[in-house]
Design an enzyme around this catalytic site. Structure first.
Site, PDB file in Angstrom:
ATOM      1  CB  CYS A   3      -0.985  -0.028   1.176  1.00  0.00           C
ATOM      2  SG  CYS A   3      -0.207   0.022   2.810  1.00  0.00           S
ATOM      3  CG  ASN A   6       4.422  -1.707   5.182  1.00  0.00           C
ATOM      4  OD1 ASN A   6       5.543  -2.035   5.538  1.00  0.00           O
ATOM      5  ND2 ASN A   6       3.447  -2.591   5.128  1.00  0.00           N
ATOM      6  CB  CYS A   8      -3.734   1.734   7.065  1.00  0.00           C
ATOM      7  SG  CYS A   8      -3.549   3.234   8.050  1.00  0.00           S
ATOM      8  NE  ARG A   9      -4.525   1.365   1.806  1.00  0.00           N
ATOM      9  CZ  ARG A   9      -4.357   2.126   0.715  1.00  0.00           C
ATOM     10  NH1 ARG A   9      -5.233   2.024  -0.281  1.00  0.00           N
ATOM     11  NH2 ARG A   9      -3.347   2.944   0.621  1.00  0.00           N
ATOM     12  CB  SER A  10       0.332  -3.429   2.843  1.00  0.00           C
ATOM     13  OG  SER A  10       1.174  -2.488   3.445  1.00  0.00           O
ATOM     14  CG  ASP A 118      -5.448   5.793   2.442  1.00  0.00           C
ATOM     15  OD1 ASP A 118      -5.423   5.369   3.614  1.00  0.00           O
ATOM     16  OD2 ASP A 118      -4.666   6.644   2.004  1.00  0.00           O
TER      17      ASP A 118
HETATM   18  P1  4NP Z   1      -1.816   2.776   4.076  1.00  0.00           P
HETATM   19  O1  4NP Z   1      -2.501   4.102   4.658  1.00  0.00           O
HETATM   20  O2  4NP Z   1      -1.264   3.155   2.716  1.00  0.00           O
HETATM   21  O3  4NP Z   1      -2.939   1.807   4.009  1.00  0.00           O
HETATM   22  O4  4NP Z   1      -0.724   2.387   5.071  1.00  0.00           O
HETATM   23  C1  4NP Z   1      -1.841   5.321   4.741  1.00  0.00           C
HETATM   24  C2  4NP Z   1      -0.949   5.553   5.763  1.00  0.00           C
HETATM   25  C3  4NP Z   1      -0.328   6.789   5.871  1.00  0.00           C
HETATM   26  C4  4NP Z   1      -0.622   7.788   4.960  1.00  0.00           C
HETATM   27  C5  4NP Z   1      -1.515   7.547   3.933  1.00  0.00           C
HETATM   28  C6  4NP Z   1      -2.130   6.313   3.822  1.00  0.00           C
HETATM   29  N1  4NP Z   1      -0.008   9.068   5.092  1.00  0.00           N
HETATM   30  O5  4NP Z   1      -0.409   9.993   4.364  1.00  0.00           O
HETATM   31  O6  4NP Z   1       0.900   9.225   5.940  1.00  0.00           O
END
Ligand code: 4NP
Length: 150
Positions: A3, A6, A8-10, A118
């Site tokens: 993602c 790294n 939240c989702r992955s 997201d």
């Molecule tokens: P992820 O979510 O891609 O599922 O880990 C996010 C985590 C952090 C951010 C964006 C999406 N950020 O903007 O810091």
């Protein structure tokens, strides 16, 4: 499992797939990474840790890292959460063989290029939805890759 951050989702996808792989006694290496280095070294988001915990999966010890082009050498399949991740990962590919390893995770369920949304700026409900989507996709991946051909 890839993602953006790294966190939240992955990491959820890594935890869910590894859990199913262990339950089935499969010998697969499962890992996750982010296309960005923004959260390098950090534990998963507390909301991802909590939703995994709700379903009996511990992802609290995972640490974020950035996707690296050498991951194409280490892994046979690279599942990305959305089309932006897809673009960023494919940019690092060495060859068409590498590019063919990359697909949107939800295409494992239905080939319509659906994103895992997201949830970073979302609420608990968004993490529940993300969990359910990833869980369904991981079930489909295992079913497909372990089905007996004949
Ligand atoms: P992820 O979510 O891609 O599922 O880990 C996010 C985590 C952090 C951010 C964006 C999406 N950020 O903007 O810091």
């Amino acid at each position: 499992m890839v993602c953006l951050g790294n966190i939240c989702r992955s990491p959820l996808a890594e935890g869910i797939l590894r859990h199913k792989v262990q339950q089935k006694g499969l010998d697969w290496e499962v890992d996750s990474a982010g296309t960005s280095n923004w959260h390098q070294g950090e534990a998963p988001d507390a909301r991802s840790i909590a939703i995994a915990q709700k379903y009996g999966i511990d992802i609290s010890q995972l640490k974020a890292r950035q996707f690296h082009k050498d991951d194409f050498k280490r892994f046979d399949r690279i599942y990305v959460m959305d089309s932006s991740n897809h673009q960023n990962v494919v940019k690092l590919a060495f060859s068409s063989e590498d590019r063919n390893k990359v697909d949107l995770l939800m295409n494992a369920v239905k080939a319509n290029n659906q994103a895992v949304p997201d949830p970073y700026y979302g609420k608990e409900d968004d993490f529940e939805l993300v969990y359910q989507m990833i869980d369904q996709a991981c079930e489909a991946i295992i079913a497909r890759l372990t089905e007996v051909k004949g």
